[in-house]
Structures are given as structure tokens and as C-alpha cells.
Scaffold this motif. Structure first.
Motif, PDB file in Angstrom:
ATOM      1  N   ASP A  31       0.768  -1.254   0.000  1.00  0.00           N
ATOM      2  CA  ASP A  31      -0.027   0.110   0.085  1.00  0.00           C
ATOM      3  C   ASP A  31       0.930   1.270  -0.155  1.00  0.00           C
ATOM      4  O   ASP A  31       0.610   2.393  -0.716  1.00  0.00           O
ATOM      5  N   ASP A  32       2.019   1.247   0.836  1.00  0.00           N
ATOM      6  CA  ASP A  32       2.681   2.342   0.599  1.00  0.00           C
ATOM      7  C   ASP A  32       3.486   2.654  -0.725  1.00  0.00           C
ATOM      8  O   ASP A  32       3.604   3.861  -1.048  1.00  0.00           O
ATOM      9  N   CYS A  35       0.824   3.996  -2.660  1.00  0.00           N
ATOM     10  CA  CYS A  35       0.594   5.603  -2.538  1.00  0.00           C
ATOM     11  C   CYS A  35       1.508   6.271  -3.330  1.00  0.00           C
ATOM     12  O   CYS A  35       1.341   7.425  -3.786  1.00  0.00           O
ATOM     13  N   ARG A  48      -6.694  -2.485  -4.247  1.00  0.00           N
ATOM     14  CA  ARG A  48      -6.097  -3.613  -3.867  1.00  0.00           C
ATOM     15  C   ARG A  48      -6.828  -4.366  -3.059  1.00  0.00           C
ATOM     16  O   ARG A  48      -7.551  -4.062  -1.842  1.00  0.00           O
ATOM     17  N   SER A 102      -8.082  -1.732  -0.216  1.00  0.00           N
ATOM     18  CA  SER A 102      -7.676  -0.453  -0.264  1.00  0.00           C
ATOM     19  C   SER A 102      -7.821   0.204  -1.589  1.00  0.00           C
ATOM     20  O   SER A 102      -7.629  -0.085  -2.599  1.00  0.00           O
ATOM     21  N   ILE A 104      -6.499   3.419  -3.615  1.00  0.00           N
ATOM     22  CA  ILE A 104      -5.361   4.370  -3.589  1.00  0.00           C
ATOM     23  C   ILE A 104      -5.784   5.279  -4.809  1.00  0.00           C
ATOM     24  O   ILE A 104      -5.813   5.077  -5.751  1.00  0.00           O
ATOM     25  N   GLN A 164      -7.226   5.195   7.009  1.00  0.00           N
ATOM     26  CA  GLN A 164      -6.452   6.048   5.887  1.00  0.00           C
ATOM     27  C   GLN A 164      -4.891   6.272   5.984  1.00  0.00           C
ATOM     28  O   GLN A 164      -4.405   6.247   7.284  1.00  0.00           O
ATOM     29  N   ALA A 172      -4.275   6.213   0.462  1.00  0.00           N
ATOM     30  CA  ALA A 172      -4.677   4.714   0.686  1.00  0.00           C
ATOM     31  C   ALA A 172      -6.059   4.756   1.760  1.00  0.00           C
ATOM     32  O   ALA A 172      -5.770   4.955   2.886  1.00  0.00           O
ATOM     33  N   GLN A 174      -8.412   2.417   3.504  1.00  0.00           N
ATOM     34  CA  GLN A 174      -8.478   0.828   3.817  1.00  0.00           C
ATOM     35  C   GLN A 174      -9.665   0.656   4.549  1.00  0.00           C
ATOM     36  O   GLN A 174      -9.904   1.338   5.461  1.00  0.00           O
TER      37      GLN A 174
END
Length: 276
Positions: A31-32, A35, A48, A102, A104, A164, A172, A174
Motif C-alpha cells: 500500500d505504501d 501510494c 487492492r 484498499s 489508492i 487512511q 490509501a 483501507q
């Protein structure tokens, strides 16, 4: 207000069926990475999906509990892997009956208000289950684990929580969706974790007093058999209707270069918990 869910492109990365060896630490690295990529304009808006087996995800505040090690030992004895995430919130349960989504988004020049991100996820879930004659509310459910103003509930029972993560102009949003299984049994494990990790000691931070009965799964609340695949179908159908181009795609080259670094950061954060 412009509908955040309406995007020119929606890319989907489905990791909901990867299996038991896909660790939650990897997920937060993904996720990072997304982002940073979406925020830099290197990728379109991305959804995702992911499922992890027998994992308790702690928040940063949970790591400050006075008897944290006792609580972690209990969870590990119950067969859970324990990790600390890099977004807000408190302890949550992930297992094969919980679907994580997630979304994004790239942050526009004017920025995306934090509530707007929550509202977008709430709207998505409402649309996904619009064929059921139930009202999905967004409000804090006192007694739930990881309580927040955007707890999603039906009839006062929580089945989902939203958080978030904002990084490098990417956002993101989530959500964990308790699709099937017993919501109250999941809550019982978190209640016992706090009992052992706090042991009645006063703390500066107010941890939730868990009441298992206020939590349930969608399957329990809707009164119908529901699988992860069923919910995935509803999600994909909704995203398809909200884009001019909808496709499943892997990480691109830019993201593949970023991923090891972001994974390493979250892995290092979890070294202490892993050693308990």
C-alpha cells in the motif's frame, strides 16, 4: 461534490486468494508503494484486495500498553501472527473470513479532505450491497475493537472499519470487511488481549472496553451465505461501472523498484513484536 469513486481508470490488484504465506507486513509495504506511485502519477487509481490468515494487526498506540508482551504472548498462543501497521487505528482481527480493500487515489492540487476519503469507501460498500433492504450506517460503535466515527454497521452491529494512509500525494483508504464467521468471537480475542496487556493499569491513552456482542459479520447480519468471492464480484462490478477503463494489472516497473524499500521499513518496525 465530485464522486471520488468515479475515475478515468481503475486498476485492480487482487491478492485475496494468494494464500497463507502472504504476510500482512507485505501488504502494508504494497500500500505504501502504491501510494507513492499513484501520488507521483506513475499509475492510475488502484484498488487492492487482500486476505490474511490468523493475523492480529496492532496500531501504534497498542504498542504503548504497559504489559504488551503478555498480550502478544496470548495472541500467539491462540495461533495468531501479530504485526504493527503504519496507518492509524487500534487492534483488528484478520482471518480467512475478512476481506481487506484498499482504494489508492492521487491527491488533487486542492487536496482530498480526510472525511471525503471515508465517505467514498462508505458509499462503495453501500452500493455493493444495495440489493439488500438494510441501512448501512457510518458512526462509532462503542464496545467494538478499533472504534472510529466511520465504523460501518447494520442494526448497531459493526462489520467493518475504515482507516487512511497518506504518503507522497497518494491516499490509501483501507477497510476490513468481516464477510463471514463470528464477529463476536473475533472481538473476544481482542478483549482478552487488552485485559492481559493492560491489567487494569491506568494509561494516558483510553483503550476500548470491548463488548463482543456489538460486532458481527456481514453473513450474520444479512442472513445469507456470503463468501470472499461473492464480495469480490460485487466490488469489481461496482468499480467497472465507475470507470472508462477497468483492468487487472500487476505492479509496474516503477513500483517494483519502490517495493523493497517500503517493505523493509515496515519489517523493521515489526522486529520488536516478532521477538516477543
Amino acid at each position: 461534490m465530485e464522486d471520488l469513486l468515479r475515475q478515468a481508470e481503475w486498476r485492480v490488484i487482487d491478492q485475496s486468494a494468494v494464500g497463507r504465506h502472504f504476510q500482512a507486513v507485505q501488504s502494508f509495504g504494497f500500500d505504501d508503494t502504491l501510494c507513492a506511485s499513484v501520488g507521483a502519477g506513475k499509475a492510475p487509481a488502484t484498488a487492492r484486495t487482500w486476505v490474511h490468515y490468523n493475523t492480529i494487526v496492532l496500531g501504534i498506540q497498542d504498542t504503548k500498553l504497559p504489559f504488551l508482551e503478555d498480550g502478544v504472548h496470548y495472541l500467539k498462543d491462540m495461533g495468531y501472527q501479530v504485526i504493527v501497521r503504519n496507518s492509524g487505528g487500534l487492534a483488528v482481527v484478520l482471518d480467512e473470513g475478512v476481506l481487506n480493500i484498499s482504494l489508492i487515489f492521487p491527491e488533487a492540487e486542492k487536496g482530498i479532505d480526510i472525511n471525503r476519503g471515508y465517505e467514498a469507501m462508505w458509499a462503495l460498500i453501500q452500493r455493493m450491497f444495495a440489493d439488500f433492504s438494510v441501512q448501512i450506517e457510518a458512526r462509532e460503535i462503542v464496545g467494538s475493537y478499533c472504534p472510529g466515527s466511520y465504523d460501518l454497521s447494520i442494526g448497531g452491529k459493526k462489520f467493518a472499519g475504515i482507516s487512511q494512509r497518506r504518503l507522497r500525494k497518494g491516499i490509501a483508504v483501507q477497510i476490513y470487511l468481516c464477510v463471514n464467521g463470528s464477529g463476536s468471537k473475533r472481538a473476544e480475542h481482542i478483549r482478552e488481549f487488552y485485559n492481559r496487556a493492560k491489567q487494569g493499569q491506568e494509561t494516558k491513552f483510553i483503550y476500548p472496553e470491548i463488548v463482543p456482542e456489538v460486532m458481527a459479520s456481514l453473513e450474520e447480519l444479512l442472513g445469507t451465505t456470503l463468501t470472499i468471492a461473492d464480495v469480490m464480484f460485487r466490488l469489481l462490478n461496482e468499480l467497472k461501472h465507475n470507470s472508462s477503463r477497468f483492468y487487472a494489472g500487476p505492479l509496474n516497473e516503477y513500483e517494483l523498484e519502490l517495493l523493497p524499500g517500503y517493505y523493509q521499513r515496515i519489517a523493521e518496525r515489526n522486529e520488536k513484536i516478532a521477538d516477543m
